[in-house]
Structure formats: C-alpha cells, structure tokens
Motif scaffolding. Sequence first.
Motif, PDB file in Angstrom:
ATOM      1  N   MET A   1       0.835  -1.192   0.000  1.00  7.84           N
ATOM      2  CA  MET A   1       0.000   0.000   0.000  1.00  7.84           C
ATOM      3  C   MET A   1       0.880   1.256   0.000  1.00  7.84           C
ATOM      4  O   MET A   1       1.993   1.249   0.509  1.00  7.84           O
ATOM      5  CB  MET A   1      -0.919   0.010   1.235  1.00  7.84           C
ATOM      6  N   TRP A  13      -1.655   5.838  -9.973  1.00  5.14           N
ATOM      7  CA  TRP A  13      -3.081   5.519 -10.067  1.00  5.14           C
ATOM      8  C   TRP A  13      -3.942   6.777 -10.090  1.00  5.14           C
ATOM      9  O   TRP A  13      -5.031   6.772 -10.672  1.00  5.14           O
ATOM     10  CB  TRP A  13      -3.503   4.610  -8.914  1.00  5.14           C
ATOM     11  N   ASP A  95      -5.828   4.099   1.526  1.00  2.00           N
ATOM     12  CA  ASP A  95      -6.374   2.910   0.873  1.00  2.00           C
ATOM     13  C   ASP A  95      -7.796   3.175   0.396  1.00  2.00           C
ATOM     14  O   ASP A  95      -8.204   2.718  -0.676  1.00  2.00           O
ATOM     15  CB  ASP A  95      -6.360   1.717   1.836  1.00  2.00           C
ATOM     16  N   TRP A  96      -8.539   3.907   1.192  1.00  2.52           N
ATOM     17  CA  TRP A  96      -9.925   4.262   0.846  1.00  2.52           C
ATOM     18  C   TRP A  96      -9.973   5.047  -0.456  1.00  2.52           C
ATOM     19  O   TRP A  96     -10.774   4.751  -1.343  1.00  2.52           O
ATOM     20  CB  TRP A  96     -10.517   5.071   1.996  1.00  2.52           C
ATOM     21  N   ARG A  98      -7.610   5.186  -2.849  1.00  4.57           N
ATOM     22  CA  ARG A  98      -7.100   4.412  -3.983  1.00  4.57           C
ATOM     23  C   ARG A  98      -8.087   3.343  -4.439  1.00  4.57           C
ATOM     24  O   ARG A  98      -8.350   3.195  -5.638  1.00  4.57           O
ATOM     25  CB  ARG A  98      -5.762   3.758  -3.625  1.00  4.57           C
ATOM     26  N   LEU A  99      -8.648   2.599  -3.501  1.00  5.75           N
ATOM     27  CA  LEU A  99      -9.546   1.506  -3.868  1.00  5.75           C
ATOM     28  C   LEU A  99     -10.813   2.012  -4.547  1.00  5.75           C
ATOM     29  O   LEU A  99     -11.329   1.380  -5.469  1.00  5.75           O
ATOM     30  CB  LEU A  99      -9.902   0.680  -2.626  1.00  5.75           C
ATOM     31  N   ASN A 100     -11.312   3.160  -4.105  1.00  7.35           N
ATOM     32  CA  ASN A 100     -12.533   3.695  -4.711  1.00  7.35           C
ATOM     33  C   ASN A 100     -12.260   4.396  -6.038  1.00  7.35           C
ATOM     34  O   ASN A 100     -13.038   4.270  -6.986  1.00  7.35           O
ATOM     35  CB  ASN A 100     -13.233   4.649  -3.740  1.00  7.35           C
ATOM     36  N   CYS A 102      -9.892   3.658  -8.069  1.00  5.76           N
ATOM     37  CA  CYS A 102      -9.499   2.629  -9.039  1.00  5.76           C
ATOM     38  C   CYS A 102     -10.544   1.525  -9.193  1.00  5.76           C
ATOM     39  O   CYS A 102     -10.307   0.540  -9.894  1.00  5.76           O
ATOM     40  CB  CYS A 102      -8.164   2.007  -8.628  1.00  5.76           C
ATOM     41  N   SER A 103     -11.680   1.678  -8.546  1.00 11.62           N
ATOM     42  CA  SER A 103     -12.703   0.637  -8.579  1.00 11.62           C
ATOM     43  C   SER A 103     -13.224   0.400  -9.999  1.00 11.62           C
ATOM     44  O   SER A 103     -13.343   1.327 -10.799  1.00 11.62           O
ATOM     45  CB  SER A 103     -13.874   1.040  -7.672  1.00 11.62           C
ATOM     46  N   SER A 115     -16.114   4.562  -9.761  1.00  8.67           N
ATOM     47  CA  SER A 115     -14.957   5.448  -9.615  1.00  8.67           C
ATOM     48  C   SER A 115     -15.298   6.876 -10.045  1.00  8.67           C
ATOM     49  O   SER A 115     -14.805   7.846  -9.454  1.00  8.67           O
ATOM     50  CB  SER A 115     -13.779   4.928 -10.443  1.00  8.67           C
TER      51      SER A 115
END
Length: 202
Positions: A1, A13, A95-96, A98-100, A102-103, A115
């Motif tokens: 991460m 990203w 992380d929140w 990046r994950l959203n 890049c979703s 996204s």
Amino acid sequence: MDNLDSGQFRGAWVWKANAIPKIKCFIWQCCHESILVRAVLAKRGILDFDTCPLCNNYPETIDHLLRSCTLAKSFWESISPPMQANYFYGMNFMDWLRLNVCSVACYGSLGIDWSIVFSIGLWCLWIRRNRVVSQKAKPSLNLKVEVLAKATEYVFVGANVHSAPTKSTIQVKWLQLPVNWFKVNSDGSSLGNLGRAGGVAL
C-alpha cells in the motif's frame, strides 16, 4: 500500500483515474495532505483552531471532511457505495481513496463506473465546504442529485472527448483504361471572374 510517511507513495493511479484533470489534481493534493482544511492550516501555524465548520464537533482533517463528518457520512449513505459500510468507513484513508478511485464496480442501474461517482463526490464535498466557509452558505443536504447529474454529464459528454478518432485505410491506385481512352490531369487559375485565365494539361 502507498505510505507517505515511509516515502513509498506511488501515485500513478491518481493520474489514471477516470476523472477530469482538476479532480485528479484534487485527489493528488488529498494524498499529499495539501488541501487547506483547518487542521492543515493549524498545523502550519496559519490558524489557531481546527474545528470542522460543518459539524463543529471534530478537527477538520481531510479524512474528516471527505468521509467521517456527519454530513459526509450522510452523503455517502445516500449514494450507497458498492461495499460494506464497515469496510468503507474503517479502512486507512489512503487505501480508501485508492480503492474507490481505481474501482471497476458499476454504480446502480445508471451503468456509471463507481470510480466516476466517487471522484465527483469528493469534489462536491470540497466545494460544499468552501461555500460554507467563504460564502457563509448553509450546507446543502442533498448532494446526491448534484453528484449523479455531474457524473452522468461526464459520462455522456466529457469521458470520450479525447478518444482517438476511428481510422480507416483507403487504397488508391490507377486502373487501366479501356482502349482509346485517355486520362487528363488539369489545373488552372483565373485573374478575376471574367479576366484572363491559364491552364495546363498533361
């Protein structure tokens, strides 16, 4: 991460996000704690208070503004993110993001990438906050309509602006003429509509 404190942040990203440039820049600034919320300003010695101007209960950090504030939570709950609430609110802030961002999940029946909705939601939360601080406006309690309208507009108007044009190959060649036929290439010019003219033929 990604971890800013350890110097291991890799933000490629952010620039690959499906969003307009100003929102990508905003997300990049969030990752680097450069958004001028009150906690950041207080840390830099510009303000001597850091209370959130929306809820007046907690320090206004970037995480608080975009996720933890009661008004932010109310917005996200109205949007219904495609993940469990305890996961959405419980993970590390970086992380929140990046994950959203890049979703690859699809949002509801609209067929819009989550996204896109998420990124525009972040931006609208920031704009709402600034209206409250600079214009003394009452915070809008119905951002959902605005966010979904902007997301739909982006998908149908802005998302494909830079798409490469379709290319087609056209073969050009001379065809043999029938017997006793000739081809003539010509060019000419005129000096005035009724003036002298010249031409050439090969």
